[in-house]
Scaffold this active site. Structure first.
Site, mmCIF file in Angstrom:
data_model
loop_
_atom_site.group_PDB
_atom_site.id
_atom_site.type_symbol
_atom_site.label_atom_id
_atom_site.label_comp_id
_atom_site.label_asym_id
_atom_site.label_seq_id
_atom_site.Cartn_x
_atom_site.Cartn_y
_atom_site.Cartn_z
ATOM 1 N N ASN A 57 3.037 33.938 -30.087
ATOM 2 C CA ASN A 57 1.642 33.980 -30.555
ATOM 3 C C ASN A 57 0.707 34.500 -29.474
ATOM 4 O O ASN A 57 -0.248 35.223 -29.762
ATOM 5 C CB ASN A 57 1.199 32.599 -31.036
ATOM 6 C CG ASN A 57 1.674 32.314 -32.445
ATOM 7 O OD1 ASN A 57 1.170 32.883 -33.404
ATOM 8 N ND2 ASN A 57 2.690 31.466 -32.566
ATOM 9 N N LEU B 192 2.528 21.698 -26.379
ATOM 10 C CA LEU B 192 3.121 20.475 -26.942
ATOM 11 C C LEU B 192 2.534 19.170 -26.424
ATOM 12 O O LEU B 192 2.962 18.101 -26.837
ATOM 13 C CB LEU B 192 4.638 20.488 -26.695
ATOM 14 C CG LEU B 192 5.392 21.633 -27.384
ATOM 15 C CD1 LEU B 192 6.868 21.582 -27.045
ATOM 16 C CD2 LEU B 192 5.191 21.578 -28.894
ATOM 17 N N LYS B 193 1.576 19.248 -25.531
ATOM 18 C CA LYS B 193 1.013 18.004 -24.991
ATOM 19 C C LYS B 193 -0.331 17.698 -25.639
ATOM 20 O O LYS B 193 -1.006 18.597 -26.132
ATOM 21 C CB LYS B 193 0.814 18.140 -23.470
ATOM 22 C CG LYS B 193 2.117 18.256 -22.721
ATOM 23 C CD LYS B 193 2.778 16.915 -22.618
ATOM 24 C CE LYS B 193 4.098 17.046 -21.877
ATOM 25 N NZ LYS B 193 4.886 15.826 -21.909
ATOM 26 N N ASN C 136 -5.889 25.188 -32.851
ATOM 27 C CA ASN C 136 -4.435 25.063 -32.755
ATOM 28 C C ASN C 136 -3.806 25.788 -33.941
ATOM 29 O O ASN C 136 -4.373 25.799 -35.033
ATOM 30 C CB ASN C 136 -4.043 23.577 -32.789
ATOM 31 C CG ASN C 136 -2.537 23.375 -32.729
ATOM 32 O OD1 ASN C 136 -1.854 23.935 -31.853
ATOM 33 N ND2 ASN C 136 -1.983 22.592 -33.645
ATOM 34 N N HIS D 13 -0.540 25.727 -36.422
ATOM 35 C CA HIS D 13 0.548 24.830 -36.853
ATOM 36 C C HIS D 13 1.389 25.571 -37.895
ATOM 37 O O HIS D 13 0.838 26.169 -38.826
ATOM 38 C CB HIS D 13 -0.053 23.551 -37.452
ATOM 39 C CG HIS D 13 0.993 22.547 -37.801
ATOM 40 N ND1 HIS D 13 1.637 21.778 -36.851
ATOM 41 C CD2 HIS D 13 1.561 22.212 -38.993
ATOM 42 C CE1 HIS D 13 2.529 21.005 -37.435
ATOM 43 N NE2 HIS D 13 2.504 21.252 -38.731
#
Ligand code: GRF
Length: 202
Positions: free
Chosen positions: A14, A86-87, A103, A105
């Site tokens: 991405n 991922l955090k 974000n 998803h």
């Protein structure tokens, strides 16, 4: 130019889609690529484009989570893009960058989101549910995983797939279109929050 920081944890496809987007070159300046993993593949992509990499939250790191907000402010970042990060984002950063963190998803939220729902886990859950449609969601980031207001979604027909991996492949190619599209709209100030609903203006 909109100053952007991209947060990554892995492959970086991405990130590459953002950097390759001809629509974005005149609108945004990716000032930093930030990861919780020093050895992530995405850093190599950033290097190809001469963008500075920073590691967050490790001992010998560049930045601690406590200083992340300050650090982004020092770079005058306008928009934070989580592209496979991922955090959890620190709460103070969410407050400081309210409606300026997005974000991506790889499913249609509010289904198939939340803690542990990342990577192939998402596509396995979608596959096992026998859902006939999956898709991509870009949303604002709030204090929990995957619960922020939805900005844009695209559906992907998965009625004929034979594996979660096949879903992942179809969804990923749509991600590479939707994320640059949303960033473009953001850069043009065409994303507004009106009465608690997000609108993307034409
Ligand atoms: C993507 O599927 C994205 O939706 C999710 O993590 C994955 C990152 O892939 N949040 P990449 O690192 O951009 O290739």
């Amino acid at each position: 130019m909109l100053k952007v920081a991209v947060f990554v944890s892995g492959r970086g496809s991405n990130l590459r889609a953002i950097l390759n987007s001809s629509k974005l070159t005149k609108l945004i300046n990716v000032k930093a690529v930030i990861s919780n993993k020093a050895a992530c593949q995405a850093f190599k992509i950033a290097e190809e484009y001469s963008i500075s990499n920073f590691v967050v939250g490790q001992e010998e790191n560049d930045i601690s989570y406590n200083h992340l907000s300050e650090f982004l402010k020092s770079l005058e970042i306008d928009l934070v893009v989580l592209a496979g990060f991922l955090k959890m984002i620190p709460k103070d950063m969410i407050t400081n960058f309210r409606n300026r963190i997005i974000n991506i998803h790889p499913a249609l939220l509010p289904s198939f989101g939340g803690k542990g729902m990342y990577g192939i886990n998402v596509h396995k859950a979608v596959y096992n549910s026998s859902a006939q449609v999956s898709g991509v969601t870009v949303h604002f980031v709030d204090e929990s995983y995957d619960t922020g207001k939805i900005i844009a979604q695209r559906c992907v027909d998965i009625s004929d797939v034979d594996s979660p991996e096949e879903i992942a492949e179809r969804v990923l190619s749509v991600e590479h279109e939707l994320l640059p599209y949303v960033i473009q709209k953001f850069a043009l100030s065409k994303i507004i929050v009106d009465n608690g609903r997000v609108k993307v203006l034409p």
